[in-house]
Design a protein around this motif. Structure first.
Motif, PDB file in Angstrom:
ATOM      1  N   SER A 279       2.592   5.276   7.847  1.00  0.00           N
ATOM      2  CA  SER A 279       2.920   4.000   7.212  1.00  0.00           C
ATOM      3  C   SER A 279       3.789   3.109   8.089  1.00  0.00           C
ATOM      4  CB  SER A 279       3.615   4.257   5.872  1.00  0.00           C
ATOM      5  OG  SER A 279       3.867   3.062   5.188  1.00  0.00           O
ATOM      6  N   GLY A 280       4.752   3.698   8.800  1.00  0.00           N
ATOM      7  CA  GLY A 280       5.610   2.892   9.664  1.00  0.00           C
ATOM      8  C   GLY A 280       4.834   2.202  10.766  1.00  0.00           C
ATOM      9  N   ARG A 281       3.876   2.910  11.346  1.00  0.00           N
ATOM     10  CA  ARG A 281       3.067   2.303  12.410  1.00  0.00           C
ATOM     11  C   ARG A 281       2.168   1.207  11.846  1.00  0.00           C
ATOM     12  NH1 ARG A 281       3.035   7.745  13.731  1.00  0.00           N
ATOM     13  NH2 ARG A 281       0.967   8.114  12.855  1.00  0.00           N
ATOM     14  N   LEU A 282       1.586   1.448  10.675  1.00  0.00           N
ATOM     15  CA  LEU A 282       0.742   0.426  10.060  1.00  0.00           C
ATOM     16  C   LEU A 282       1.534  -0.839   9.754  1.00  0.00           C
ATOM     17  CD1 LEU A 282      -1.347   2.586   7.551  1.00  0.00           C
ATOM     18  CD2 LEU A 282      -2.203   1.422   9.599  1.00  0.00           C
ATOM     19  N   ALA A 283       2.794  -0.678   9.356  1.00  0.00           N
ATOM     20  CA  ALA A 283       3.627  -1.825   8.983  1.00  0.00           C
ATOM     21  C   ALA A 283       3.897  -2.745  10.165  1.00  0.00           C
ATOM     22  CB  ALA A 283       4.953  -1.342   8.387  1.00  0.00           C
ATOM     23  N   ARG A 284       3.723  -2.244  11.373  1.00  0.00           N
ATOM     24  CA  ARG A 284       3.966  -3.079  12.550  1.00  0.00           C
ATOM     25  C   ARG A 284       2.760  -3.946  12.898  1.00  0.00           C
ATOM     26  NH1 ARG A 284       6.528   1.093  16.855  1.00  0.00           N
ATOM     27  NH2 ARG A 284       6.821  -0.823  18.043  1.00  0.00           N
ATOM     28  N   TYR A 285       1.617  -3.681  12.287  1.00  0.00           N
ATOM     29  CA  TYR A 285       0.396  -4.400  12.640  1.00  0.00           C
ATOM     30  C   TYR A 285      -0.306  -5.061  11.469  1.00  0.00           C
ATOM     31  CZ  TYR A 285       1.091  -1.610  16.855  1.00  0.00           C
ATOM     32  OH  TYR A 285       1.628  -1.027  17.968  1.00  0.00           O
ATOM     33  N   LEU A 286      -0.059  -4.578  10.256  1.00  0.00           N
ATOM     34  CA  LEU A 286      -0.746  -5.118   9.091  1.00  0.00           C
ATOM     35  C   LEU A 286       0.254  -5.606   8.053  1.00  0.00           C
ATOM     36  CD1 LEU A 286      -3.530  -2.421   8.503  1.00  0.00           C
ATOM     37  CD2 LEU A 286      -3.868  -4.728   9.390  1.00  0.00           C
ATOM     38  N   SER A 287      -0.088  -6.695   7.384  1.00  0.00           N
ATOM     39  CA  SER A 287       0.746  -7.152   6.277  1.00  0.00           C
ATOM     40  C   SER A 287       0.614  -6.185   5.113  1.00  0.00           C
ATOM     41  CB  SER A 287       0.319  -8.552   5.826  1.00  0.00           C
ATOM     42  OG  SER A 287      -0.928  -8.491   5.152  1.00  0.00           O
ATOM     43  N   ASN A 288       1.588  -6.226   4.218  1.00  0.00           N
ATOM     44  CA  ASN A 288       1.540  -5.363   3.038  1.00  0.00           C
ATOM     45  C   ASN A 288       0.284  -5.619   2.205  1.00  0.00           C
ATOM     46  OD1 ASN A 288       4.004  -4.095   3.598  1.00  0.00           O
ATOM     47  ND2 ASN A 288       5.171  -5.696   2.583  1.00  0.00           N
ATOM     48  N   GLU A 289      -0.119  -6.887   2.095  1.00  0.00           N
ATOM     49  CA  GLU A 289      -1.293  -7.216   1.282  1.00  0.00           C
ATOM     50  C   GLU A 289      -2.575  -6.611   1.836  1.00  0.00           C
ATOM     51  OE1 GLU A 289       1.849  -9.877   0.024  1.00  0.00           O
ATOM     52  OE2 GLU A 289       1.133  -9.248   1.992  1.00  0.00           O
ATOM     53  N   TRP A 290      -2.713  -6.586   3.163  1.00  0.00           N
ATOM     54  CA  TRP A 290      -3.909  -5.981   3.731  1.00  0.00           C
ATOM     55  C   TRP A 290      -3.922  -4.474   3.529  1.00  0.00           C
ATOM     56  CZ3 TRP A 290      -8.150  -8.283   4.218  1.00  0.00           C
ATOM     57  CH2 TRP A 290      -8.242  -9.601   4.671  1.00  0.00           C
ATOM     58  N   VAL A 291      -2.752  -3.836   3.651  1.00  0.00           N
ATOM     59  CA  VAL A 291      -2.687  -2.400   3.403  1.00  0.00           C
ATOM     60  C   VAL A 291      -3.064  -2.097   1.950  1.00  0.00           C
ATOM     61  CG1 VAL A 291      -1.187  -0.375   3.361  1.00  0.00           C
ATOM     62  CG2 VAL A 291      -0.953  -2.049   5.202  1.00  0.00           C
ATOM     63  N   ILE A 292      -2.574  -2.927   1.020  1.00  0.00           N
ATOM     64  CA  ILE A 292      -2.929  -2.759  -0.392  1.00  0.00           C
ATOM     65  C   ILE A 292      -4.427  -2.929  -0.597  1.00  0.00           C
ATOM     66  CG2 ILE A 292      -2.695  -3.825  -2.676  1.00  0.00           C
ATOM     67  CD1 ILE A 292       0.261  -4.374  -1.918  1.00  0.00           C
ATOM     68  N   ALA A 293      -5.018  -3.928   0.069  1.00  0.00           N
ATOM     69  CA  ALA A 293      -6.459  -4.148  -0.058  1.00  0.00           C
ATOM     70  C   ALA A 293      -7.251  -2.941   0.437  1.00  0.00           C
ATOM     71  CB  ALA A 293      -6.870  -5.398   0.718  1.00  0.00           C
ATOM     72  N   PHE A 294      -6.862  -2.399   1.580  1.00  0.00           N
ATOM     73  CA  PHE A 294      -7.558  -1.226   2.105  1.00  0.00           C
ATOM     74  C   PHE A 294      -7.380  -0.024   1.173  1.00  0.00           C
ATOM     75  CE2 PHE A 294      -6.939  -3.204   6.508  1.00  0.00           C
ATOM     76  CZ  PHE A 294      -8.230  -3.690   6.534  1.00  0.00           C
ATOM     77  N   GLY A 295      -6.182   0.094   0.580  1.00  0.00           N
ATOM     78  CA  GLY A 295      -5.940   1.199  -0.345  1.00  0.00           C
ATOM     79  C   GLY A 295      -6.847   1.146  -1.559  1.00  0.00           C
ATOM     80  N   PHE A 296      -6.961  -0.032  -2.170  1.00  0.00           N
ATOM     81  CA  PHE A 296      -7.835  -0.155  -3.342  1.00  0.00           C
ATOM     82  C   PHE A 296      -9.308  -0.017  -2.957  1.00  0.00           C
ATOM     83  CE2 PHE A 296      -4.323  -2.426  -5.751  1.00  0.00           C
ATOM     84  CZ  PHE A 296      -4.174  -1.400  -6.675  1.00  0.00           C
ATOM     85  N   ALA A 297      -9.662  -0.421  -1.750  1.00  0.00           N
ATOM     86  CA  ALA A 297     -11.045  -0.227  -1.297  1.00  0.00           C
ATOM     87  C   ALA A 297     -11.375   1.264  -1.212  1.00  0.00           C
ATOM     88  CB  ALA A 297     -11.258  -0.901   0.051  1.00  0.00           C
ATOM     89  N   CYS A 298     -10.421   2.063  -0.734  1.00  0.00           N
ATOM     90  CA  CYS A 298     -10.624   3.508  -0.705  1.00  0.00           C
ATOM     91  C   CYS A 298     -10.762   4.070  -2.114  1.00  0.00           C
ATOM     92  CB  CYS A 298      -9.460   4.186   0.022  1.00  0.00           C
ATOM     93  SG  CYS A 298      -9.430   3.900   1.799  1.00  0.00           S
TER      94      CYS A 298
END
Length: 415
Positions: A279-298
Motif C-alpha cells: 500500500s505504501g508503494r501504491l500511494a506514491r503513484y496512485l491517488s486514493n480514488e484510483w486505488v478504490i476504483a481498482f479495489g471495487f473492480a476486483c
C-alpha cells in the motif's frame, strides 16, 4: 506516538526511504500485535458457523448472528470510545479493550445456551471496537503521507495474515469441540500487558469534552470527501462479510468440511495480505480514488467468478481476486481519513468511521442470510447481485478519480 522514531519519520520527505514501515518503532509493534487479534473475532469462527448451527439447533440466519452481533453495539458506542481515546488517552482505552476482549472471549467457551453466547459476543464487540479505533488512530497520530499508507498497509497485511490462518485453525478446533475456538481469545490478555508496559502515552492538551467534543468532531467530517470515504468503508465491509464470511461458507458447507472452508477463506486473506503490504508503494503513484476504483473492480470480478465457480479450486480463484480488492481498499480508506482530519479529532473521526465499518459488518451477514433463506433467493444469486453493486461502485470511483489524480500531480505533497 511522540517517540523519536516516529518524530523522525514524520519529518522525512515521503519520497525518502522513511516512507517504509519503521519496524523497530514500539508504536508499530504494539499496533500490529493488537491488530493480529482482530481475526479472532470473525474469521476464526466463520468456518464453524454450520457447527454452531447444529450444536444449538438454530437456523442459518440465527447462526449468522454470531458474526453480526459482534459488531452491533460498536456501531452505537464507537463514537463514545473515540471520545475516551481523545480525552483520556489511546493507551488506556487500548489496554482496557484488550483485557475485556480476552476475558469475554474465554467466557464464551462455557456459554450454556445460544442466547448466552450471543450476549457475550455483543459485549466482546465493544472491546473489539476499542482495539480497532485506537490502533488506527495511533498510526494516524504518529505518521504522515506515504509512510502512513505503508504502516496502515502493514496493519492490514498483519490482519490478513492472521485472518488467513485463523479460519483453518477455527475449522480444525471446531472439529475437536464446538467451543474450542473460543479459548484462543485468551491470547489478548498477555498482549494487554505488553501494551501497558511498552506504550508511552503523550500529554494531550485540554479541550472540549463529552457531547460538545463529539459535535465538533462530527462537524469536522461532514464534507463530501469524508462522507464518501465512510460510504466506501461501509460497502467494502458489507460485501466482504456478506460474501466471504457468510454466503461462501454456507455454499461450501453442503459438500465440504469446515477445515476446507477455512482453506478457501485463507486464500482470500493471503491475497489481501500481499496487496496490502504494497500500500505504501501504491500511494506514491496512485491517488486514493484510483486505488478504490481498482479495489471495487476486483470485487466485481471476484463475486462474478464465485457465482460461476464449479468446484473448490474455482472458488479459491474467485476469492483470491476478492482478497486483492480487500487489500487495495482497506488501508487507503483509513489513510485518506487521516489525511483530512486534525489530530485533535482524529480518534473521534476514526470512531465514526468504525461505526460505519461495523454497520457494514453487521448488515452484511444479516442481509445475505435473510435474503438467501428467509426470502428464498439462495446464496448463489446474491453473489451475482454483489458483482453488479461492485461494478456500480467502480464506476463512481472512476468518475471521481481523474479529478483527484490531476490535483495530486499538481501538488504531490498535498495528499
Amino acid at each position: 506516538m511522540g517517540q523519536t522514531t516516529e518524530t523522525a519519520a514524520q519529518a522525512a520527505p515521503i519520497d525518502e526511504p522513511a516512507a517504509t514501515v519503521p519496524w523497530r518503532s514500539r508504536t508499530v509493534q504494539i499496533v500490529l500485535t493488537s491488530t493480529a487479534l482482530a481475526p479472532l473475532g470473525v474469521p476464526l469462527i466463520s468456518p464453524a458457523l454450520p457447527v454452531f448451527r447444529d450444536v444449538f439447533g438454530v437456523t442459518d440466519a440465527q447462526a449468522s448472528l454470531l458474526v453480526s452481533t459482534y459488531f452491533l453495539v460498536g456501531i452505537v458506542l464507537s463514537p463514545f470510545i473515540g471520545i475516551l481515546a481523545d480525552r483520556t488517552g489511546r493507551k488506556r482505552v487500548l489496554v482496557a479493550g484488550l483485557l475485556a476482549f480476552g476475558a469475554l472471549g474465554g467466557a464464551m467457551a462455557i456459554a450454556p445456551t445460544f442466547e448466552a453466547l450471543l450476549a457475550l459476543r455483543i459485549a466482546q464487540g465493544t472491546a473489539a471496537a476499542a482495539i480497532f479505533i485506537t490502533t488506527v488512530t495511533m498510526v494516524g497520530d504518529a505518521f504522515e503521507g506515504a509512510q502512513r499508507n505503508a504502516v496502515l498497509g502493514a496493519n492490514v497485511a498483519v490482519l490478513s495474515a492472521t485472518a488467513a490462518l485463523f479460519p483453518v485453525l477455527g475449522g480444525a478446533l471446531a472439529g475437536v469441540a464446538w467451543n474450542a475456538p473460543f479459548l484462543a481469545y485468551l491470547a489478548a490478555i498477555p498482549i494487554a500487558a505488553f501494551a501497558q508496559g511498552g506504550l508511552e502515552e503523550p500529554d494531550r492538551p485540554a479541550g472540549e469534552r463529552g457531547i460538545a467534543y463529539l459535535a465538533s468532531a462530527g462537524r469536522s467530517i461532514v464534507t463530501p470527501a469524508l462522507l464518501a470515504l465512510f460510504a466506501v468503508a461501509f460497502l467494502t465491509e458489507f460485501l466482504l462479510f456478506g460474501v466471504i464470511f457468510t454466503a461462501i461458507p454456507f455454499v461450501l458447507a453442503t459438500a465440504f468440511a469446515p477445515v476446507l472452508i477455512g482453506v478457501v477463506i485463507l486464500a482470500s486473506e493471503t491475497a489481501s495480505m500481499v496487496v496490502a503490504a504494497a500500500s505504501g508503494r501504491l500511494a506514491r503513484y496512485l491517488s486514493n480514488e484510483w486505488v478504490i476504483a481498482f479495489g471495487f473492480a476486483c470485487y466485481a470480478v471476484g463475486f462474478a467468478a464465485a457465482w460461476a465457480a464449479v468446484g473448490v479450486l474455482a472458488m479459491i480463484g474467485a476469492v483470491v481476486v476478492i482478497g486483492v480488492g480487500v487489500g487495495l481498499l482497506m488501508p487507503v480508506v483509513d489513510a485518506a481519513v487521516s489525511d483530512r482530519v486534525t489530530t485533535e479529532y482524529l480518534a473521534g473521526a476514526m470512531s465514526l468511521r468504525n461505526s460505519t465499518t461495523f454497520l457494514g459488518r453487521t448488515a452484511g451477514p444479516i442481509a445475505f442470510a435473510g435474503l438467501a433463506i428467509t426470502a428464498g433467493f439462495g446464496y448463489e444469486p446474491l453473489l451475482l447481485a454483489s458483482s453488479v453493486v461492485a461494478v456500480v461502485a467502480t464506476g463512481v470511483a472512476v468518475v471521481a478519480g481523474p479529478a483527484r489524480l490531476a490535483r495530486w500531480h499538481a501538488h504531490p505533497t498535498a495528499r
